[in-house]
Design a protein around this motif. Structure first.
Motif, PDB file in Angstrom:
ATOM      1  N   ILE A  96       4.933  34.920 -71.259  1.00 57.61           N
ATOM      2  CA  ILE A  96       3.902  33.882 -71.270  1.00 57.61           C
ATOM      3  C   ILE A  96       2.834  34.203 -70.233  1.00 57.61           C
ATOM      4  CG2 ILE A  96       3.431  31.437 -70.837  1.00 57.61           C
ATOM      5  CD1 ILE A  96       6.268  30.894 -71.999  1.00 57.61           C
ATOM      6  N   ALA A  97       3.264  34.540 -69.019  1.00 57.11           N
ATOM      7  CA  ALA A  97       2.310  34.907 -67.969  1.00 57.11           C
ATOM      8  C   ALA A  97       1.597  36.211 -68.323  1.00 57.11           C
ATOM      9  CB  ALA A  97       3.020  35.037 -66.629  1.00 57.11           C
ATOM     10  N   LEU A  98       2.331  37.162 -68.901  1.00 49.06           N
ATOM     11  CA  LEU A  98       1.747  38.454 -69.249  1.00 49.06           C
ATOM     12  C   LEU A  98       0.623  38.301 -70.264  1.00 49.06           C
ATOM     13  CD1 LEU A  98       1.907  41.545 -68.945  1.00 49.06           C
ATOM     14  CD2 LEU A  98       3.590  41.545 -70.795  1.00 49.06           C
ATOM     15  N   ARG A  99       0.818  37.483 -71.280  1.00 48.90           N
ATOM     16  CA  ARG A  99      -0.215  37.378 -72.317  1.00 48.90           C
ATOM     17  C   ARG A  99      -1.480  36.694 -71.822  1.00 48.90           C
ATOM     18  NH1 ARG A  99       3.835  33.939 -75.759  1.00 48.90           N
ATOM     19  NH2 ARG A  99       3.363  31.840 -75.088  1.00 48.90           N
ATOM     20  N   LYS A 100      -1.389  35.995 -70.693  1.00 51.67           N
ATOM     21  CA  LYS A 100      -2.575  35.359 -70.113  1.00 51.67           C
ATOM     22  C   LYS A 100      -3.370  36.325 -69.232  1.00 51.67           C
ATOM     23  CE  LYS A 100      -0.502  30.792 -70.188  1.00 51.67           C
ATOM     24  NZ  LYS A 100       0.073  29.706 -69.380  1.00 51.67           N
ATOM     25  N   GLN A 101      -2.792  37.491 -68.937  1.00 58.70           N
ATOM     26  CA  GLN A 101      -3.471  38.492 -68.107  1.00 58.70           C
ATOM     27  C   GLN A 101      -4.442  39.286 -68.982  1.00 58.70           C
ATOM     28  OE1 GLN A 101      -0.366  40.777 -66.242  1.00 58.70           O
ATOM     29  NE2 GLN A 101       0.491  39.004 -65.220  1.00 58.70           N
ATOM     30  N   TRP A 102      -5.601  38.710 -69.210  1.00 59.13           N
ATOM     31  CA  TRP A 102      -6.556  39.300 -70.137  1.00 59.13           C
ATOM     32  C   TRP A 102      -7.564  40.213 -69.462  1.00 59.13           C
ATOM     33  CZ3 TRP A 102     -11.674  38.162 -69.408  1.00 59.13           C
ATOM     34  CH2 TRP A 102     -11.959  37.078 -68.588  1.00 59.13           C
ATOM     35  N   ARG A 103      -7.712  40.122 -68.160  1.00 55.92           N
ATOM     36  CA  ARG A 103      -8.647  41.013 -67.459  1.00 55.92           C
ATOM     37  C   ARG A 103      -7.958  42.356 -67.240  1.00 55.92           C
ATOM     38  NH1 ARG A 103     -10.328  36.247 -63.919  1.00 55.92           N
ATOM     39  NH2 ARG A 103     -12.284  35.626 -64.884  1.00 55.92           N
ATOM     40  N   LEU A 104      -8.203  43.260 -68.154  1.00 55.48           N
ATOM     41  CA  LEU A 104      -7.549  44.564 -68.116  1.00 55.48           C
ATOM     42  C   LEU A 104      -8.429  45.580 -67.407  1.00 55.48           C
ATOM     43  CD1 LEU A 104      -6.267  44.746 -71.808  1.00 55.48           C
ATOM     44  CD2 LEU A 104      -4.947  44.129 -69.779  1.00 55.48           C
ATOM     45  N   SER A 105      -7.859  46.218 -66.408  1.00 52.87           N
ATOM     46  CA  SER A 105      -8.569  47.345 -65.795  1.00 52.87           C
ATOM     47  C   SER A 105      -8.524  48.503 -66.791  1.00 52.87           C
ATOM     48  CB  SER A 105      -7.885  47.751 -64.489  1.00 52.87           C
ATOM     49  OG  SER A 105      -6.610  48.314 -64.764  1.00 52.87           O
ATOM     50  N   ALA A 106      -9.301  49.520 -66.529  1.00 53.19           N
ATOM     51  CA  ALA A 106      -9.273  50.707 -67.404  1.00 53.19           C
ATOM     52  C   ALA A 106      -7.866  51.299 -67.424  1.00 53.19           C
ATOM     53  CB  ALA A 106     -10.298  51.736 -66.924  1.00 53.19           C
ATOM     54  N   ALA A 107      -7.214  51.321 -66.266  1.00 55.33           N
ATOM     55  CA  ALA A 107      -5.846  51.866 -66.184  1.00 55.33           C
ATOM     56  C   ALA A 107      -4.864  51.017 -66.988  1.00 55.33           C
ATOM     57  CB  ALA A 107      -5.406  51.961 -64.732  1.00 55.33           C
ATOM     58  N   ASP A 108      -5.003  49.667 -66.902  1.00 60.12           N
ATOM     59  CA  ASP A 108      -4.137  48.772 -67.672  1.00 60.12           C
ATOM     60  C   ASP A 108      -4.323  48.996 -69.171  1.00 60.12           C
ATOM     61  OD1 ASP A 108      -3.192  47.537 -65.354  1.00 60.12           O
ATOM     62  OD2 ASP A 108      -4.649  45.889 -65.476  1.00 60.12           O
ATOM     63  N   ALA A 109      -5.581  49.074 -69.590  1.00 60.73           N
ATOM     64  CA  ALA A 109      -5.879  49.272 -71.012  1.00 60.73           C
ATOM     65  C   ALA A 109      -5.344  50.618 -71.486  1.00 60.73           C
ATOM     66  CB  ALA A 109      -7.379  49.170 -71.257  1.00 60.73           C
TER      67      ALA A 109
END
Length: 194
Positions: A96-109
C-alpha cells in the motif's frame, strides 16, 4: 491462502489466529508472510494434522463453532491433507505504501523497468508487463475475464501475473478488477515520454 471478508474482520480484531485448509501441498510455509486486504500476516506454524488432532479451542480460533464444522468444511476435497496454520497480523500491507511512492528517480524507474524485463524474459508468453499495465490503465474496474480477452492471455495466468505487478506497487486490486497505482502511472508516463 484466501479468507472471506468476515474472516478478515475477525483476523483484524485478533479473534481469528488459526486456519484449517485441505491442500495437496501447502501454499504458505512456517516463517513466511501472507499479504491480505487487511494487512500482512506472519505465518507462525504450518502443520499437517489428522482430523482427530483438531481441538475445539483451535476450531474457535479459526472462526468455527465446533470441531465437526472444521471437519465438514475441510472434508470437501478428496486426496488432500488437512493442515492447521497459525498466524498473527504483523501490520499494514507494505504494498500500500509502495504504490503511493509515485515520485520515481531515474534509478528507481530503471530498477523497475529491469524487474519488468526479467518478468517478461521468464514468461513462456513472451513480453507481457507493459501490455497488461496499459490494459489495466485503459480499462480500470474491468473483471479479470474481460481483461484476459482484451490482452489475449488466459484468465488464471493473468490473475497470477497481475499479482506480480501488484507486488511491485504498480497496480491495486479493486472490489471488481484492478487499477493502476500512482507508482504505475508514473512509470507508464516515463515510458510514454521516451
Amino acid at each position: 491462502m484466501l479468507f472471506n471478508a468476515e474472516t478478515l474482520e475477525q483476523i483484524a480484531s485478533g479473534r481469528v489466529t488459526v486456519a484449517f485448509r485441505c491442500w495437496r501441498r501447502p501454499t504458505v510455509k512456517t516463517g513466511g508472510t501472507l499479504h491480505t486486504p487487511i494487512g500482512l500476516l506472519a505465518i507462525d506454524k504450518v502443520e499437517s494434522i489428522s482430523r482427530s488432532d483438531v481441538r475445539l479451542h483451535d476450531a474457535r480460533k479459526a472462526g468455527f463453532a465446533s470441531v465437526e464444522d472444521v471437519c465438514r468444511e475441510c472434508g470437501r476435497r478428496s486426496g488432500a491433507r488437512l493442515y492447521r496454520i497459525k498466524f498473527h497480523l504483523v501490520g499494514d500491507d507494505p504494498r500500500i505504501a509502495l504504490r503511493k511512492q509515485w515520485r520515481l528517480s531515474a534509478a528507481d524507474a530503471d530498477a523497475l523497468v529491469l524487474r519488468l524485463k526479467r518478468l517478461d524474459a521468464r514468461s513462456a508468453c513472451g513480453p507481457w508487463t507493459r501490455a497488461v499495465l496499459l490494459a489495466i490503465r485503459d480499462h480500470p474496474d474491468t473483471r479479470s475475464a474481460q481483461l484476459a480477452q482484451l490482452t489475449g492471455f488466459e484468465k488464471e495466468w493473468l490473475k497470477t501475473n497481475v499479482r506480480k505487478l501488484k507486488n511491485l506497487g504498480l497496480t491495486e486490486s479493486l472490489e471488481v478488477g484492478y487499477q493502476i497505482a500512482p507508482r504505475g502511472e508514473s512509470l507508464l508516463a516515463r515510458w510514454e515520454a521516451q
